[in-house]
Design an enzyme around this catalytic site. Sequence first.
Site, PDB file in Angstrom:
ATOM      1  N   HIS A  98     -27.112  -2.622  15.926  1.00 63.47           N
ATOM      2  CA  HIS A  98     -26.152  -2.642  15.290  1.00 63.47           C
ATOM      3  C   HIS A  98     -25.557  -3.881  15.204  1.00 63.47           C
ATOM      4  O   HIS A  98     -24.928  -4.911  15.668  1.00 63.47           O
ATOM      5  CB  HIS A  98     -25.378  -1.837  16.033  1.00 63.47           C
ATOM      6  CG  HIS A  98     -24.900  -0.209  15.339  1.00 63.47           C
ATOM      7  ND1 HIS A  98     -24.982  -0.471  14.381  1.00 63.47           N
ATOM      8  CD2 HIS A  98     -25.705   0.673  15.656  1.00 63.47           C
ATOM      9  CE1 HIS A  98     -24.620   1.010  13.136  1.00 63.47           C
ATOM     10  NE2 HIS A  98     -24.905   1.632  15.435  1.00 63.47           N
TER      11      HIS A  98
ATOM     12  N   ASP B 256     -21.816  -0.104  14.377  1.00 62.93           N
ATOM     13  CA  ASP B 256     -20.560   0.916  15.371  1.00 62.93           C
ATOM     14  C   ASP B 256     -19.456   0.672  15.350  1.00 62.93           C
ATOM     15  O   ASP B 256     -18.880   1.852  16.419  1.00 62.93           O
ATOM     16  CB  ASP B 256     -21.908   0.395  16.591  1.00 62.93           C
ATOM     17  CG  ASP B 256     -21.663  -0.812  16.768  1.00 62.93           C
ATOM     18  OD1 ASP B 256     -21.642  -1.933  15.723  1.00 62.93           O
ATOM     19  OD2 ASP B 256     -21.731  -1.371  18.030  1.00 62.93           O
TER      20      ASP B 256
ATOM     21  N   HIS C 135     -44.345 -15.198  -3.557  1.00 58.25           N
ATOM     22  CA  HIS C 135     -45.704 -14.997  -3.429  1.00 58.25           C
ATOM     23  C   HIS C 135     -46.682 -15.699  -4.042  1.00 58.25           C
ATOM     24  O   HIS C 135     -46.467 -15.319  -5.894  1.00 58.25           O
ATOM     25  CB  HIS C 135     -45.215 -13.410  -3.072  1.00 58.25           C
ATOM     26  CG  HIS C 135     -45.080 -12.978  -1.588  1.00 58.25           C
ATOM     27  ND1 HIS C 135     -45.559 -12.975  -0.098  1.00 58.25           N
ATOM     28  CD2 HIS C 135     -43.584 -12.832  -1.420  1.00 58.25           C
ATOM     29  CE1 HIS C 135     -44.681 -12.359   0.426  1.00 58.25           C
ATOM     30  NE2 HIS C 135     -43.140 -12.105   0.251  1.00 58.25           N
TER      31      HIS C 135
ATOM     32  N   TYR D 198     -25.238  -2.276  -7.114  1.00 55.73           N
ATOM     33  CA  TYR D 198     -23.748  -1.795  -6.542  1.00 55.73           C
ATOM     34  C   TYR D 198     -22.621  -2.505  -7.078  1.00 55.73           C
ATOM     35  O   TYR D 198     -23.195  -3.998  -7.605  1.00 55.73           O
ATOM     36  CB  TYR D 198     -23.539  -2.837  -5.315  1.00 55.73           C
ATOM     37  CG  TYR D 198     -23.949  -1.370  -3.562  1.00 55.73           C
ATOM     38  CD1 TYR D 198     -24.338  -0.464  -3.565  1.00 55.73           C
ATOM     39  CD2 TYR D 198     -24.086  -2.125  -2.309  1.00 55.73           C
ATOM     40  CE1 TYR D 198     -25.150  -0.075  -2.782  1.00 55.73           C
ATOM     41  CE2 TYR D 198     -24.522  -2.133  -1.252  1.00 55.73           C
ATOM     42  CZ  TYR D 198     -25.514  -0.654  -1.482  1.00 55.73           C
ATOM     43  OH  TYR D 198     -25.535   0.132  -0.209  1.00 55.73           O
TER      44      TYR D 198
ATOM     45  N   GLU E  37     -14.606  -5.979  20.798  1.00 54.61           N
ATOM     46  CA  GLU E  37     -13.901  -5.042  21.731  1.00 54.61           C
ATOM     47  C   GLU E  37     -12.911  -4.855  21.882  1.00 54.61           C
ATOM     48  O   GLU E  37     -12.230  -3.340  20.902  1.00 54.61           O
ATOM     49  CB  GLU E  37     -14.921  -3.407  23.029  1.00 54.61           C
ATOM     50  CG  GLU E  37     -16.489  -3.498  22.631  1.00 54.61           C
ATOM     51  CD  GLU E  37     -16.970  -3.368  23.653  1.00 54.61           C
ATOM     52  OE1 GLU E  37     -16.823  -3.546  24.209  1.00 54.61           O
ATOM     53  OE2 GLU E  37     -17.953  -2.485  23.462  1.00 54.61           O
TER      54      GLU E  37
END
Length: 394
Positions: free
Chosen positions: A100, A105, A243, A300, A373
């Site tokens: 994550h 999360d 490439h 998007y 946190e």
Amino acid sequence: MPTLLDEAKGMEPRMIAIRRALHQNPELAYHETATAALVARELRSLGIEVKTHVGATGVVGLLKTGKSGRVVGLRADMDALPVQEEVNLEFKSKRKGVMHACGHDAHVAGLLGAAMLLVKHKRELSGDVKFLFQPAEEEGGRGGAKPMIEAGALENPHVDNVFGLHISSDLPSGSFGVRGGPFMARPDAFRITVTGRGGHGSAPHKTVDPVYVAAQVITALQGISSRMVDPIKPFVISVCSVHGGTKDNIIPDQVLLEGTMRTLERETRTKALADVRRVVASVCQAFGATCTIEFKKDPYPVTYNDEKAVERVERVLKRIPGTKTEVIDQRLGAEDVSRFLQKAPGVYYNLGTNNPSKGCVAPIHSSRFRVDEDVLKYGAVSLASVALEFSRPK
Ligand SMILES: [Zn+2]
Ligand SMILES: [Zn+2]
């Protein structure tokens, strides 16, 4: 009377436990089955109606109030990244090569925290609240918002406004970053094939060297940023993969270039798309090579924050004790939340998690990224407060 923040502090251990459980068991885009099960379990335990498998692994929670006021949608993304975690935490990822690293999360834990708060404050809502847990934000154009919308996530009841947040490693812990109007970019991924005619490295004059031509193309594309697009307009073009060739003395037939072009405004995009096609084709032609240029379909959209809604969100955020709210710059990253915001106006904002004293400094997507946190409670309070605010008529 305890404030929402006081209440969120009481829920902090639960939010941290959820976040750590997810952090230890990260799941890649469209594989978020255990994550979705955890989300569904938590929502059901709060008495919230739950639908699973909404657009693949998406989960929709509906907090019913029995009132017919405005319906607010709150969104969090659930997927992790193919990154090997390099931080030694007691809850370090147990899955090799999956982490994550974008803080999703924390988004899930924060939104579940908001759900806990809103259940307690249900009577203050004048309409229902929908919790949109989406898969696969990191999948580029194939992100999970679209299949969720197609599966009816924004209907029955119809969602009037959508809000969400992203953790930011640039902002200090406890700071909110908001911006009205076009906030994040439309990402146009492209693929260019330069075809020449191969041969011996010692005799390039007998070949059309696509390696050389590709190098000219890469250089010329930067002229679009610096010479063709209005310097006041946000724009970037990056060739990120090259490439071609097999050996040091063989000029190959073909070179493949892949990259991304980011814009915030339609006019800039339209012009730049034409510029790219013309510049690439002309450079190739000048050196006798041919080319194909493909832009990936259905990227998007621009992440657009409704200006009026931003003013209200700013007022709400500024009332949260212990936090700061600032106006932040536009950015050229892209976000799947844009698809929700296209359907239901709202605001996507940032919540800072940069805290040098705790070693939370590495950027998102880094193998060393870590979330402070302490900010989970601010995330939860902000989302719950925004829902309460927008539940009321203007
Ligand atoms: Zn990300
Ligand atoms: Zn993210």
